[in-house]
Design a protein around this motif. Structure first.
Motif, mmCIF file in Angstrom:
data_model
loop_
_atom_site.group_PDB
_atom_site.id
_atom_site.type_symbol
_atom_site.label_atom_id
_atom_site.label_comp_id
_atom_site.label_asym_id
_atom_site.label_seq_id
_atom_site.Cartn_x
_atom_site.Cartn_y
_atom_site.Cartn_z
ATOM 1 N N VAL A 290 51.992 34.582 4.629
ATOM 2 C CA VAL A 290 53.185 33.734 4.641
ATOM 3 C C VAL A 290 52.843 32.452 5.381
ATOM 4 O O VAL A 290 52.339 32.493 6.512
ATOM 5 C CB VAL A 290 54.367 34.441 5.326
ATOM 6 C CG1 VAL A 290 55.592 33.524 5.350
ATOM 7 C CG2 VAL A 290 54.681 35.753 4.626
ATOM 8 N N ILE A 291 53.114 31.315 4.732
ATOM 9 C CA ILE A 291 52.845 30.007 5.342
ATOM 10 C C ILE A 291 54.165 29.280 5.509
ATOM 11 O O ILE A 291 54.855 28.983 4.531
ATOM 12 C CB ILE A 291 51.879 29.175 4.474
ATOM 13 C CG1 ILE A 291 50.574 29.943 4.266
ATOM 14 C CG2 ILE A 291 51.617 27.816 5.123
ATOM 15 C CD1 ILE A 291 49.692 29.373 3.199
ATOM 16 N N ILE A 292 54.513 28.986 6.761
ATOM 17 C CA ILE A 292 55.742 28.257 7.042
ATOM 18 C C ILE A 292 55.380 26.787 7.238
ATOM 19 O O ILE A 292 54.516 26.451 8.048
ATOM 20 C CB ILE A 292 56.452 28.809 8.291
ATOM 21 C CG1 ILE A 292 56.704 30.316 8.125
ATOM 22 C CG2 ILE A 292 57.754 28.076 8.543
ATOM 23 C CD1 ILE A 292 57.347 30.961 9.327
ATOM 24 N N GLY A 293 56.058 25.923 6.489
ATOM 25 C CA GLY A 293 55.710 24.509 6.487
ATOM 26 C C GLY A 293 54.647 24.203 5.449
ATOM 27 O O GLY A 293 53.846 23.276 5.604
ATOM 28 N N GLY A 294 54.652 24.977 4.374
ATOM 29 C CA GLY A 294 53.586 24.869 3.380
ATOM 30 C C GLY A 294 53.840 23.904 2.251
ATOM 31 O O GLY A 294 53.144 23.947 1.237
ATOM 32 N N ASN B 53 52.175 29.467 10.887
ATOM 33 C CA ASN B 53 53.275 28.539 11.149
ATOM 34 C C ASN B 53 52.716 27.141 11.393
ATOM 35 O O ASN B 53 52.187 26.856 12.470
ATOM 36 C CB ASN B 53 54.091 29.010 12.353
ATOM 37 C CG ASN B 53 55.287 28.107 12.622
ATOM 38 O OD1 ASN B 53 55.624 27.246 11.823
ATOM 39 N ND2 ASN B 53 55.926 28.310 13.757
ATOM 40 N N THR B 54 52.827 26.256 10.410
ATOM 41 C CA THR B 54 52.274 24.903 10.533
ATOM 42 C C THR B 54 53.342 23.850 10.804
ATOM 43 O O THR B 54 53.060 22.661 10.779
ATOM 44 C CB THR B 54 51.523 24.507 9.242
ATOM 45 O OG1 THR B 54 52.462 24.352 8.167
ATOM 46 C CG2 THR B 54 50.485 25.543 8.867
ATOM 47 N N THR B 55 54.579 24.258 11.039
ATOM 48 C CA THR B 55 55.666 23.299 11.189
ATOM 49 C C THR B 55 55.449 22.387 12.403
ATOM 50 O O THR B 55 54.900 22.799 13.427
ATOM 51 C CB THR B 55 57.020 24.010 11.349
ATOM 52 O OG1 THR B 55 56.934 24.931 12.444
ATOM 53 C CG2 THR B 55 57.387 24.755 10.080
ATOM 54 N N GLY B 56 55.872 21.155 12.267
ATOM 55 C CA GLY B 56 55.783 20.200 13.363
ATOM 56 C C GLY B 56 56.703 19.018 13.107
ATOM 57 O O GLY B 56 57.026 18.703 11.960
ATOM 58 N N TYR B 57 57.132 18.385 14.190
ATOM 59 C CA TYR B 57 58.064 17.259 14.075
ATOM 60 C C TYR B 57 57.672 16.216 15.110
ATOM 61 O O TYR B 57 57.717 16.470 16.317
ATOM 62 C CB TYR B 57 59.487 17.749 14.318
ATOM 63 C CG TYR B 57 60.558 16.689 14.162
ATOM 64 C CD1 TYR B 57 60.895 16.188 12.911
ATOM 65 C CD2 TYR B 57 61.246 16.203 15.278
ATOM 66 C CE1 TYR B 57 61.882 15.221 12.771
ATOM 67 C CE2 TYR B 57 62.240 15.252 15.144
ATOM 68 C CZ TYR B 57 62.555 14.761 13.886
ATOM 69 O OH TYR B 57 63.536 13.807 13.756
ATOM 70 N N LEU B 58 57.238 15.062 14.640
ATOM 71 C CA LEU B 58 56.769 14.001 15.531
ATOM 72 C C LEU B 58 57.588 12.734 15.327
ATOM 73 O O LEU B 58 57.697 12.223 14.213
ATOM 74 C CB LEU B 58 55.288 13.707 15.273
ATOM 75 C CG LEU B 58 54.682 12.488 15.981
ATOM 76 C CD1 LEU B 58 54.789 12.643 17.492
ATOM 77 C CD2 LEU B 58 53.232 12.302 15.568
ATOM 78 N N ILE B 59 58.182 12.252 16.407
ATOM 79 C CA ILE B 59 58.874 10.968 16.434
ATOM 80 C C ILE B 59 58.176 10.115 17.483
ATOM 81 O O ILE B 59 58.221 10.432 18.678
ATOM 82 C CB ILE B 59 60.368 11.121 16.792
ATOM 83 C CG1 ILE B 59 61.100 11.908 15.715
ATOM 84 C CG2 ILE B 59 61.017 9.751 16.987
ATOM 85 C CD1 ILE B 59 61.240 11.188 14.399
ATOM 86 N N LYS B 60 57.531 9.058 17.074
ATOM 87 C CA LYS B 60 56.777 8.218 18.009
ATOM 88 C C LYS B 60 57.665 7.072 18.491
ATOM 89 O O LYS B 60 57.820 6.046 17.815
ATOM 90 C CB LYS B 60 55.513 7.675 17.337
ATOM 91 C CG LYS B 60 54.577 6.932 18.284
ATOM 92 C CD LYS B 60 53.298 6.537 17.563
ATOM 93 C CE LYS B 60 52.329 5.843 18.516
ATOM 94 N NZ LYS B 60 52.795 4.502 18.891
ATOM 95 N N LYS B 61 58.243 7.277 19.644
ATOM 96 C CA LYS B 61 59.050 6.244 20.276
ATOM 97 C C LYS B 61 59.273 6.612 21.743
ATOM 98 O O LYS B 61 59.135 7.781 22.110
ATOM 99 C CB LYS B 61 60.382 6.061 19.554
ATOM 100 C CG LYS B 61 61.278 7.280 19.538
ATOM 101 C CD LYS B 61 62.685 6.958 19.040
ATOM 102 C CE LYS B 61 62.727 6.523 17.597
ATOM 103 N NZ LYS B 61 64.136 6.377 17.110
ATOM 104 N N PRO B 62 59.606 5.646 22.585
ATOM 105 C CA PRO B 62 59.867 5.956 23.994
ATOM 106 C C PRO B 62 60.996 6.971 24.143
ATOM 107 O O PRO B 62 61.935 6.987 23.339
ATOM 108 C CB PRO B 62 60.249 4.598 24.592
ATOM 109 C CG PRO B 62 59.657 3.590 23.675
ATOM 110 C CD PRO B 62 59.709 4.202 22.312
ATOM 111 N N LEU B 63 60.918 7.778 25.173
ATOM 112 C CA LEU B 63 61.909 8.813 25.401
ATOM 113 C C LEU B 63 63.328 8.251 25.423
ATOM 114 O O LEU B 63 64.247 8.825 24.823
ATOM 115 C CB LEU B 63 61.619 9.529 26.729
ATOM 116 C CG LEU B 63 62.638 10.585 27.170
ATOM 117 C CD1 LEU B 63 62.654 11.752 26.194
ATOM 118 C CD2 LEU B 63 62.327 11.062 28.581
#
Length: 273
Positions: free
Chosen positions: A68-72, A128-138
């Protein structure tokens, strides 16, 4: 009295010639307890990141497995799904886009895994390959971006592990998480992403130890900068030769799975592939 091998030869075989030869920095003597942590750090930093891709051995290991691949549906997950399809007929892809599976929602994960188990009768490997990246100051991140970053990158990993446990216990299977090279040091402008990936690494090592008596293996894959839609969205176009490809990460991941280690953080570096 002799205190080491060198001294033994010098004392008892005085006529033998003794020479020194060049060594490796990573081949050090473990003398004190803290040396174990240094060894662990060297492994994380990529001492064992060059794994040979042995297609036939991987096929024999995976051919009967339900994976099973999550984020596939995109990026690294999509490449792993494609690679897995060459080794087993039972590759199931879960994602927000294709199956409305949301790792940040524990009931969504619970139901998705229940359905797979009902249909297939087993789950051997969960990636589980899921990821969420937002590149900005906190301080410029919205409340929604903050919540999504934490829930997808960290809470989602916990949700998957909690509901995968019972199925993996039955098959003595394996759980594979994905961290990031940014986990080793907090990075400006993506503080939540890098700190959550540090959490994933520690969590992986912890549950690998907890679940070892049940025969479940747990590892994390730590690729450095990889050419994926998520990275391009945040960092723009970068020289291709400086990035890993999703296909390289996929082949490395299957090689790592076939070793059946547990508790490892496998680093992948572009210059050594």
């Amino acid at each position: 009295n002799a205190t080491d091998d060198f001294g033994v030869v010098l004392k008892y075989l005085p006529n033998e010639k003794i020479r020194t030869v060049p060594g490796e920095e990573s081949n050090f003597k473990r003398t004190y307890p803290q040396d174990i942590y240094l060894a662990d750090s060297l492994i994380k930093d990529g001492v064992i990141q060059k794994l040979e891709y042995k297609k036939n051995e991987i096929y024999e290991h995976l051919k009967d497995k339900v994976i099973v691949i999550i984020g596939g549906s995109a990026g690294i997950g999509k490449a792993i799904a494609k690679e897995c399809s060459q080794h087993t007929k039972s590759t199931i892809i879960l994602s927000r886009e294709t199956t409305k599976t949301d790792v940040s929602n524990s009931q969504s994960i619970k139901l998705a895994l229940q359905n797979i188990y009902t249909e297939k009768g087993r789950i051997d490997i969960l990636i589980n390959t899921t990821g969420y990246l937002i590149k900005k100051p906190l301080l410029l991140m919205t409340e929604e971006e903050l919540v999504d970053s934490i829930y997808i990158n960290y809470i989602g990993v916990i949700n998957v592990a909690r509901y995968a446990y019972e199925y993996l216990r039955k098959t003595k299977g394996m759980l594979i998480n994905f961290t990031s090279s940014s986990y080793t040091r907090g990075r400006a402008f993506y503080s939540i992403y890098s700190s959550s990936k540090a959490g994933v690494s520690n969590f992986t090592q912890a549950i690998a130890e907890e679940w070892q008596p049940d025969g479940i293996k747990v590892i994390a894959i730590n690729p450095e900068r990889t050419d994926t839609p998520m990275r391009k969205k945040n960092f723009g176009n970068e020289p291709k030769e400086t990035l890993l490809t999703a296909e390289q990460v996929a082949k490395f991941t299957l090689s790592a799975i076939s070793l059946e280690h547990t508790g490892q953080i496998y680093s992948i570096k572009n210059d050594l592939l």
